[in-house]
Design an enzyme around this catalytic site. Structure first.
Site, PDB file in Angstrom:
ATOM      1  N   LYS A   1       0.846  -1.198   0.000  1.00 46.61           N
ATOM      2  CA  LYS A   1       0.000   0.000   0.000  1.00 46.61           C
ATOM      3  C   LYS A   1       0.884   1.252   0.000  1.00 46.61           C
ATOM      4  O   LYS A   1       0.625   2.207  -0.738  1.00 46.61           O
ATOM      5  CB  LYS A   1      -0.926  -0.009   1.228  1.00 46.61           C
TER       6      LYS A   1
ATOM      7  N   GLN B   1      -5.075  -1.680   9.773  1.00 47.90           N
ATOM      8  CA  GLN B   1      -4.856  -2.961   9.096  1.00 47.90           C
ATOM      9  C   GLN B   1      -5.426  -4.112   9.926  1.00 47.90           C
ATOM     10  O   GLN B   1      -5.160  -4.217  11.123  1.00 47.90           O
ATOM     11  CB  GLN B   1      -3.345  -3.153   8.858  1.00 47.90           C
TER      12      GLN B   1
ATOM     13  N   ASP C   1     -11.156   2.836   4.327  1.00 40.34           N
ATOM     14  CA  ASP C   1     -11.457   1.405   4.262  1.00 40.34           C
ATOM     15  C   ASP C   1     -12.962   1.156   4.193  1.00 40.34           C
ATOM     16  O   ASP C   1     -13.390   0.022   3.984  1.00 40.34           O
ATOM     17  CB  ASP C   1     -10.924   0.750   5.541  1.00 40.34           C
TER      18      ASP C   1
HETATM   19  N1  GUN Z   1      -6.351  -6.939   5.795  1.00 37.68           N
HETATM   20  C1  GUN Z   1      -6.419  -7.591   4.604  1.00 37.68           C
HETATM   21  N2  GUN Z   1      -7.036  -6.818   3.680  1.00 37.68           N
HETATM   22  C2  GUN Z   1      -7.372  -5.657   4.301  1.00 37.68           C
HETATM   23  C3  GUN Z   1      -8.039  -4.474   3.863  1.00 37.68           C
HETATM   24  O1  GUN Z   1      -8.469  -4.340   2.725  1.00 37.68           O
HETATM   25  N3  GUN Z   1      -8.193  -3.508   4.815  1.00 37.68           N
HETATM   26  C4  GUN Z   1      -7.758  -3.666   6.087  1.00 37.68           C
HETATM   27  N4  GUN Z   1      -7.967  -2.676   6.943  1.00 37.68           N
HETATM   28  N5  GUN Z   1      -7.139  -4.746   6.508  1.00 37.68           N
HETATM   29  C5  GUN Z   1      -6.944  -5.742   5.627  1.00 37.68           C
END
Ligand code: GUN
Length: 301
Positions: A53, A97, A120
């Site tokens: 990311k 996350q 998110d």
């Molecule tokens: N863990 C795995 N994929 C994601 C995601 O798209 N967002 C978040 N916050 N955690 C994740």
């Protein structure tokens, strides 16, 4: 043989359009968009996702920072860092996350994120907007899948769709977005009886079960569209070999039967990241009183 729904290609086009949009709007904005990722603990898969990311942010001109707490951090400490990010004017997007290590309370942490910075789409306000079909920040993986399906020319209207998995991160928002596109949606989960039967009925399968290779050739009907959200690391079989990634679908078995299929890696994963970038840019512009323009449409063609 199925056509591949190529997430890498579409995400790259998406990034190019976001890069241009940021450059254009930087002429009038004081700061570039800023994304903060809150990571707790040392889950190795989360480490890879968070790094991906941050790298993607760098490619399009978003300033990213990672706030990494140890697994022993208290709920209060993590809440404190989220509150600081909420009040920080150079931070436009906040992502906590997942998974969050126990005994921390993930619900309370997600609720603490300012909904205007919730890139998110997991805050109850944004999930409520999604259910009501109102504009708002959408969960990245389901939004990315919708973009891939649109790009692949899949006509969802009236389609029989099965979503396997009911998490708030993927399954639930996915089912709602598909319904809003006029698909007829069934949601299956760990307690569903005769999952294979449900799969064989489906014209569109979105598999977010978290089980490597769950869906094989005998579970799908010819011509099905298959979207694989799974991501599992397979360790090297012999010394000197590299490990590989695989999804929840037996790709080699399903590809000859399906009309469209997403590869793993290179399908859903890159689109999740592209939608995160898109949400961050949208939050950046909205927080500066901007109107979301058509150049920010989430479906570059
Ligand atoms: N863990 C795995 N994929 C994601 C995601 O798209 N967002 C978040 N916050 N955690 C994740």
């Amino acid at each position: 043989m199925a056509k591949r729904l190529d997430g890498r290609l579409l995400a790259a086009r998406h990034e190019a359009s976001l890069r241009a949009s940021i450059a254009q709007h930087l002429a009038t904005a004081d700061d570039p968009p800023g994304l903060a990722v809150v990571r707790i603990g040392d889950d190795p898969a989360s480490g890879v996702y968070v790094r991906n990311k941050a790298q993607a942010c760098g490619r399009v001109g978003i300033e990213s920072r990672i706030i990494h707490h140890p697994a022993t951090a208290s709920q209060q400490e993590v809440l404190e860092s989220i509150h600081q990010l909420n009040g920080n004017p150079s931070c436009d997007g906040i992502l906590v996350q997942l998974p969050i290590p126990p005994p921390l309370d993930a619900r309370q942490l997600l609720l603490a994120v300012d909904p205007a910075k919730d890139v998110d789409g997991l805050h109850p306000l944004n999930l409520g907007r999604l259910v009501r079909g109102e504009p708002g920040l959408r969960s990245c993986t389901p939004a990315g899948i919708m973009a891939l399906l649109a790009h692949g020319g899949i006509a969802l209207d009236g389609m029989r769709a099965l979503v396997i998995g009911r998490s708030i991160l993927v399954g639930q928002p996915m089912a709602i977005l598909l319904q809003q596109a006029n698909a007829t949606v069934t949601v299956a989960h760990s307690r569903t009886r005769d999952l294979a039967h449900h799969c064989r009925q489906a014209e569109l399968l979105v598999v977010a079960a978290g089980k490597p290779g769950l869906v094989g050739a005998d579970w799908v009907r010819p011509g099905v569209v298959v979207v694989d959200v799974g991501m599992h690391r397979v360790p090297p079989q012999r010394q000197g070999e590299q490990g590989t990634l695989r999804g929840d679908v037996c790709f080699e078995a399903v590809e000859p039967l399906a009309s469209h299929v997403t590869p793993v890696p290179g399908g859903v994963g890159p689109m999740t990241v592209a939608m995160l970038l898109w949400n961050t840019v949208q939050a950046w512009r909205l927080r500066r009183g901007g109107v979301v323009g058509t150049d920010l449409a989430p479906l570059p063609r």
